[in-house]
Design a protein around this motif. Structure first.
Motif, PDB file in Angstrom:
ATOM      1  N   ASP A   1      44.673  55.389  39.009  1.00 46.21           N
ATOM      2  CA  ASP A   1      44.491  55.838  40.377  1.00 46.21           C
ATOM      3  C   ASP A   1      44.108  54.616  41.221  1.00 46.21           C
ATOM      4  N   PRO A   2      44.762  54.402  42.364  1.00 42.85           N
ATOM      5  CA  PRO A   2      44.450  53.233  43.191  1.00 42.85           C
ATOM      6  C   PRO A   2      42.967  53.138  43.577  1.00 42.85           C
ATOM      7  N   THR A   3      42.309  54.276  43.766  1.00 40.83           N
ATOM      8  CA  THR A   3      40.885  54.264  44.098  1.00 40.83           C
ATOM      9  C   THR A   3      40.072  53.762  42.917  1.00 40.83           C
ATOM     10  N   MET A   4      40.448  54.196  41.718  1.00 39.29           N
ATOM     11  CA  MET A   4      39.747  53.740  40.515  1.00 39.29           C
ATOM     12  C   MET A   4      39.963  52.243  40.327  1.00 39.29           C
ATOM     13  N   LEU A   5      41.185  51.795  40.560  1.00 35.66           N
ATOM     14  CA  LEU A   5      41.494  50.373  40.413  1.00 35.66           C
ATOM     15  C   LEU A   5      40.669  49.548  41.402  1.00 35.66           C
ATOM     16  N   ALA A   6      40.571  50.028  42.634  1.00 40.18           N
ATOM     17  CA  ALA A   6      39.757  49.328  43.644  1.00 40.18           C
ATOM     18  C   ALA A   6      38.291  49.291  43.219  1.00 40.18           C
ATOM     19  N   SER A   7      37.798  50.378  42.626  1.00 40.52           N
ATOM     20  CA  SER A   7      36.397  50.384  42.178  1.00 40.52           C
ATOM     21  C   SER A   7      36.203  49.430  41.002  1.00 40.52           C
ATOM     22  N   PHE A   8      37.221  49.293  40.145  1.00 40.24           N
ATOM     23  CA  PHE A   8      37.148  48.320  39.047  1.00 40.24           C
ATOM     24  C   PHE A   8      37.006  46.903  39.608  1.00 40.24           C
ATOM     25  N   VAL A   9      37.814  46.589  40.619  1.00 40.06           N
ATOM     26  CA  VAL A   9      37.768  45.245  41.220  1.00 40.06           C
ATOM     27  C   VAL A   9      36.418  45.004  41.880  1.00 40.06           C
ATOM     28  N   ALA A  10      35.881  46.032  42.538  1.00 35.77           N
ATOM     29  CA  ALA A  10      34.575  45.898  43.193  1.00 35.77           C
ATOM     30  C   ALA A  10      33.458  45.754  42.148  1.00 35.77           C
ATOM     31  N   GLU A  11      33.606  46.437  41.028  1.00 40.00           N
ATOM     32  CA  GLU A  11      32.570  46.453  39.987  1.00 40.00           C
ATOM     33  C   GLU A  11      32.570  45.185  39.140  1.00 40.00           C
ATOM     34  N   GLU A  12      33.754  44.628  38.896  1.00 36.94           N
ATOM     35  CA  GLU A  12      33.879  43.478  37.986  1.00 36.94           C
ATOM     36  C   GLU A  12      34.330  42.252  38.775  1.00 36.94           C
ATOM     37  N   PRO A  13      33.420  41.305  39.063  1.00 32.00           N
ATOM     38  CA  PRO A  13      33.776  40.129  39.867  1.00 32.00           C
ATOM     39  C   PRO A  13      34.958  39.330  39.289  1.00 32.00           C
ATOM     40  N   GLY A  14      35.111  39.314  37.989  1.00 26.24           N
ATOM     41  CA  GLY A  14      36.213  38.573  37.374  1.00 26.24           C
ATOM     42  C   GLY A  14      37.585  39.110  37.746  1.00 26.24           C
ATOM     43  N   LEU A  15      37.656  40.393  38.141  1.00 30.84           N
ATOM     44  CA  LEU A  15      38.945  40.980  38.530  1.00 30.84           C
ATOM     45  C   LEU A  15      39.396  40.509  39.910  1.00 30.84           C
ATOM     46  N   GLU A  16      38.490  39.904  40.662  1.00 31.30           N
ATOM     47  CA  GLU A  16      38.868  39.373  41.979  1.00 31.30           C
ATOM     48  C   GLU A  16      40.001  38.361  41.826  1.00 31.30           C
ATOM     49  N   PHE A  17      39.963  37.584  40.749  1.00 26.28           N
ATOM     50  CA  PHE A  17      41.018  36.610  40.458  1.00 26.28           C
ATOM     51  C   PHE A  17      42.378  37.302  40.341  1.00 26.28           C
ATOM     52  N   TYR A  18      42.398  38.537  39.878  1.00 25.28           N
ATOM     53  CA  TYR A  18      43.636  39.280  39.638  1.00 25.28           C
ATOM     54  C   TYR A  18      43.997  40.228  40.786  1.00 25.28           C
ATOM     55  N   ARG A  19      43.239  40.179  41.873  1.00 29.15           N
ATOM     56  CA  ARG A  19      43.475  41.117  42.979  1.00 29.15           C
ATOM     57  C   ARG A  19      44.932  41.071  43.459  1.00 29.15           C
ATOM     58  N   HIS A  20      45.455  39.899  43.695  1.00 31.16           N
ATOM     59  CA  HIS A  20      46.834  39.799  44.191  1.00 31.16           C
ATOM     60  C   HIS A  20      47.810  40.394  43.169  1.00 31.16           C
ATOM     61  N   TYR A  21      47.634  40.040  41.904  1.00 31.26           N
ATOM     62  CA  TYR A  21      48.498  40.587  40.848  1.00 31.26           C
ATOM     63  C   TYR A  21      48.426  42.115  40.841  1.00 31.26           C
ATOM     64  N   LEU A  22      47.217  42.657  40.876  1.00 28.36           N
ATOM     65  CA  LEU A  22      47.047  44.109  40.845  1.00 28.36           C
ATOM     66  C   LEU A  22      47.666  44.760  42.080  1.00 28.36           C
ATOM     67  N   ASP A  23      47.540  44.114  43.241  1.00 27.41           N
ATOM     68  CA  ASP A  23      48.178  44.632  44.459  1.00 27.41           C
ATOM     69  C   ASP A  23      49.695  44.632  44.318  1.00 27.41           C
ATOM     70  N   MET A  24      50.239  43.539  43.767  1.00 27.97           N
ATOM     71  CA  MET A  24      51.697  43.448  43.603  1.00 27.97           C
ATOM     72  C   MET A  24      52.215  44.494  42.618  1.00 27.97           C
ATOM     73  N   VAL A  25      51.481  44.715  41.549  1.00 28.83           N
ATOM     74  CA  VAL A  25      51.875  45.761  40.594  1.00 28.83           C
ATOM     75  C   VAL A  25      51.835  47.115  41.301  1.00 28.83           C
ATOM     76  N   GLY A  26      50.821  47.330  42.107  1.00 30.52           N
ATOM     77  CA  GLY A  26      50.719  48.575  42.862  1.00 30.52           C
ATOM     78  C   GLY A  26      51.889  48.790  43.801  1.00 30.52           C
ATOM     79  N   HIS A  27      52.373  47.719  44.429  1.00 28.86           N
ATOM     80  CA  HIS A  27      53.526  47.818  45.334  1.00 28.86           C
ATOM     81  C   HIS A  27      54.809  48.147  44.569  1.00 28.86           C
ATOM     82  N   ARG A  28      54.850  47.777  43.303  1.00 27.90           N
ATOM     83  CA  ARG A  28      56.042  48.066  42.478  1.00 27.90           C
ATOM     84  C   ARG A  28      55.909  49.392  41.738  1.00 27.90           C
ATOM     85  N   ARG A  29      54.894  50.144  42.068  1.00 24.78           N
ATOM     86  CA  ARG A  29      54.555  51.386  41.359  1.00 24.78           C
ATOM     87  C   ARG A  29      55.785  52.254  41.082  1.00 24.78           C
TER      88      ARG A  29
END
Length: 163
Positions: free
Chosen positions: A86-114
């Motif tokens: 769920d995009p909301t869950m994914l956003a909460s994962f990024v907010a919760e885990e600082p290391g996922l900030e590095f992958y934000r663009h990748y995760l956004d791009m995967v989301g656009h290709r959903r």
């Protein structure tokens, strides 16, 4: 690839939605394996480009293409599972885990290709197809980049000329 194994990534299959930590560790492990493969791939590609008639180098190139294809197939579940989150869950994962900030663009791009990402099984088959399909390119490279020696002939002046 000492310390970097595709099984380090595959153990997260079905677990990426359970926690931000699982997602982060999986992405990092995948990147470590692919970075190691990229180094080996570059080495093999450069040696194959050096002399397209050297069968040892061409064999090395073919082996790394196969290994890379198998790893990409094994890792295909990652995008499928990220898309399933769920995009909301994914956003909460990024907010919760600082290391996922590095992958934000990748995760956004995967989301656009959903809508274009298939199930992990289909993505695995597509990734596995890259190995046999790359053989056409490798064959073309071998023929095109090889310094073929043709015979000689005598021109109208009697000089011997290489074709």
């Amino acid at each position: 690839m000492p310390g970097r194994s595709p099984t380090d990534v595959e153990r997260f299959r079905g677990l990426l939605g359970e926690s931000a930590e699982n997602l982060l560790v999986c992405l990092r492990k995948r990147d470590e394996v692919m970075a190691a493969l990229d180094g080996i791939w570059a080495y093999a590609q450069l040696h194959a480009a050096e002399d397209a008639t050297n069968t040892h180098c061409l064999s090395m190139q073919a082996r790394i293409v196969g290994l890379r294809s198998r790893c990409e197939g094994a890792f295909a579940f990652v995008e499928s599972e990220v898309v399933a989150l769920d995009p909301t869950m994914l956003a909460s994962f990024v907010a919760e885990e600082p290391g996922l900030e590095f992958y934000r663009h990748y995760l956004d791009m995967v989301g656009h290709r959903r809508e274009h990402v298939r199930s992990s099984e289909v993505e695995e088959v597509l990734a596995a197809a890259s190995e046999p399909l790359s053989s056409f390119r490798m064959t073309w490279d071998a023929l095109h980049l090889t310094d073929l020696r043709f015979g000689t002939f005598r021109d109208e002046s009697g000089r011997e000329v290489q074709l």
